[in-house]
Design a protein around this motif. Sequence first.
Motif, short mmCIF file in Angstrom:
data_model
loop_
_atom_site.label_atom_id
_atom_site.label_comp_id
_atom_site.label_asym_id
_atom_site.label_seq_id
_atom_site.Cartn_x
_atom_site.Cartn_y
_atom_site.Cartn_z
N ARG A 204 0.84 -1.19 0.00
CA ARG A 204 0.00 0.00 0.00
C ARG A 204 0.88 1.24 0.00
O ARG A 204 1.98 1.22 0.54
CB ARG A 204 -0.91 0.01 1.24
CG ARG A 204 -1.76 -1.24 1.42
CD ARG A 204 -2.79 -1.44 0.33
NE ARG A 204 -3.89 -0.52 0.44
CZ ARG A 204 -5.07 -0.81 1.02
NH1 ARG A 204 -5.27 -2.00 1.54
NH2 ARG A 204 -6.03 0.08 1.05
N PRO A 205 0.45 2.34 -0.59
CA PRO A 205 -0.84 2.52 -1.28
C PRO A 205 -0.84 1.84 -2.66
O PRO A 205 0.22 1.66 -3.26
CB PRO A 205 -0.96 4.03 -1.40
CG PRO A 205 0.46 4.50 -1.50
CD PRO A 205 1.26 3.59 -0.59
N ILE A 206 -2.04 1.49 -3.11
CA ILE A 206 -2.17 0.86 -4.41
C ILE A 206 -3.51 1.26 -5.01
O ILE A 206 -4.52 1.39 -4.29
CB ILE A 206 -2.04 -0.69 -4.30
CG1 ILE A 206 -1.88 -1.33 -5.68
CG2 ILE A 206 -3.20 -1.29 -3.52
CD1 ILE A 206 -1.44 -2.78 -5.63
N TYR A 207 -3.54 1.51 -6.28
CA TYR A 207 -4.75 1.94 -6.99
C TYR A 207 -5.55 0.72 -7.44
O TYR A 207 -4.98 -0.26 -7.90
CB TYR A 207 -4.32 2.73 -8.26
CG TYR A 207 -5.45 3.29 -9.06
CD1 TYR A 207 -6.02 4.51 -8.73
CD2 TYR A 207 -5.94 2.62 -10.17
CE1 TYR A 207 -7.06 5.05 -9.49
CE2 TYR A 207 -6.97 3.13 -10.92
CZ TYR A 207 -7.53 4.35 -10.57
OH TYR A 207 -8.56 4.87 -11.32
N PRO A 208 -6.87 0.69 -7.25
CA PRO A 208 -7.76 1.76 -6.79
C PRO A 208 -8.13 1.68 -5.32
O PRO A 208 -9.07 2.36 -4.91
CB PRO A 208 -8.98 1.54 -7.67
CG PRO A 208 -9.07 0.05 -7.77
CD PRO A 208 -7.64 -0.44 -7.81
N LEU A 209 -7.43 0.85 -4.55
CA LEU A 209 -7.78 0.76 -3.12
C LEU A 209 -7.49 2.05 -2.39
O LEU A 209 -8.12 2.36 -1.39
CB LEU A 209 -7.01 -0.39 -2.47
CG LEU A 209 -7.18 -1.79 -3.05
CD1 LEU A 209 -6.43 -2.81 -2.22
CD2 LEU A 209 -8.66 -2.17 -3.14
N ASP A 210 -6.50 2.81 -2.90
CA ASP A 210 -6.09 4.04 -2.24
C ASP A 210 -6.06 5.19 -3.24
O ASP A 210 -5.87 4.97 -4.44
CB ASP A 210 -4.69 3.88 -1.62
CG ASP A 210 -4.60 2.68 -0.72
OD1 ASP A 210 -5.28 2.69 0.34
OD2 ASP A 210 -3.87 1.72 -1.04
N GLU A 211 -6.17 6.39 -2.75
CA GLU A 211 -6.01 7.58 -3.58
C GLU A 211 -4.51 7.82 -3.78
O GLU A 211 -3.75 7.87 -2.83
CB GLU A 211 -6.65 8.79 -2.92
CG GLU A 211 -8.17 8.73 -2.84
CD GLU A 211 -8.83 8.82 -4.21
OE1 GLU A 211 -8.19 9.38 -5.13
OE2 GLU A 211 -9.97 8.34 -4.35
N LEU A 212 -4.10 7.95 -5.03
CA LEU A 212 -2.69 8.17 -5.34
C LEU A 212 -2.54 9.47 -6.12
O LEU A 212 -3.26 9.71 -7.07
CB LEU A 212 -2.12 7.00 -6.16
CG LEU A 212 -2.08 5.65 -5.44
CD1 LEU A 212 -1.60 4.56 -6.38
CD2 LEU A 212 -1.17 5.72 -4.24
#
Length: 498
Positions: free
Chosen positions: A490-498
């Motif tokens: 993490r972070p990883i898209y789309p689980l997180d906003e990048l």
Amino acid sequence: MNREAPLRLLLACFKHETNTFSPAPTPLRRFFRDSDTPLVGDAAATARRGTGTGMGGFLEVTDREGCEITIAVVAEASPSGLVETEAYERIVGLILDAARGKVFDGILLDLHGAMVTDEHEDGEGELLRRLRELQPTVPIGAAFDMHANLYPEMVARLTVLSGYHTYPHIDMAAAGQRAAELLVRTIRGEIHPVLAWDNRPMLPHVMRQGTHAEPNRSLQARCIELEQSGTVLAASVFTGFPHADIRNAGLSAVVCTDANAEQARQMRDALLDQAWENRSAFLYEGQPLAESVARAKSSTGRPVVLLDHCDNSASGGTMDTAGVLAEVLRQDLQDAVFYAIRDPQAVERAIAAGVGNELTLSLGGLSELKATGDVNAPITVSARVRTISDGAFRLRGPMMAGVAVIAGKTVVLQVGGVRVVVTSLATEPHDLAYLMSLGIDLDRVRYLILKSRVHWRAGFGSLAQDVIECDSIGVTTSDYSKLRFERVRRPIYPLDEL
């Protein structure tokens, strides 16, 4: 090297796409057509020679080049949960035993690249680590599935690497041929391959990874262009398998060049940048199930294909959820075929009733979907038994042409206007043979409901007049938020906003 002497090559196939959220177990029998007997040696060569598989591609090259081959094992299981330690150690043991204390000029491995076991997050990497202990300098080539979740340690232990360029995977044999040809050229000193690997923090949705459409179509086309132009030896974009809670799940790329590490890095980065720039196109958004089925009912096409994709066995689905079937029956679709519900108990009851007879029985709801929290409820139907089959047939292609399939005892039930196929084993329908083996004529079918995501296009894509994606329940859910990711980076898209 004495070029007059035939090359001595060790070949093996060990493939599994592990859905860490799936409740379906992966014991040894799952790798050998529900048998305890491994497929090895001459029997393995006979089973795979001339087929549209990675091993089939290996054999085409080794036969042409007059190589002396040893096939340690051909072990392949349909996607499911973690590979049991006993199964992993038994199959790895067959490969290591074949390699131990023997002299080979090279090793070819037909792998998936997304295997997770009870003890190893990177199953293929652990295999390669042990293999390198026995054969530290021998060149090793591998063919990988497009949905591989690659680790740098895995790539570092390989000499050459080639991935599929199509999804549905109609080029498995071509990837195998490419890996084998590069390995042979390496052994003969004609090339000196170097590999460059990296990834991007993104989890492309499987429903948007098909090469029939963007964004993956252009990514894979670029890989093919690089290879055919001679710019690189091999270029592979791996869209990854997102239903695996492991550190390196997601998209990566590997480029192989002839002794030019900087060029390999540049080409790799260009492919990764292209994927990252188009990351939003890898997102999938569904709609309520009742609306999807109603849209299919209003379509004037024939056949209309409805995809029960959240329970796709080729992504680790249990193939025993009945939500889409229940809605199809509720909306009274006529001239429909549903492939398929896995329910061995229902199959036995139908066989006992006999062809032409009627019975009331429960379908589905066999598995607990703990990972998503969904209630997997069975449905009760009144049905007439139309067909009883042993579930054994051979694929026509273009995907995995010539491979023998065993779906286990199978029945076709007439439930209202729907012919419901019920199987004993899980298998994704991606070939006309799945229906032809049951005497089902597509010319008479208006609605074809398949537990599939993209592979169905290999056999049925050219026939579909309309395609409706149906969201329901299952462990290949369309909504990542329903899955609890704990180990993925993490972070990883789309689980997180990048």
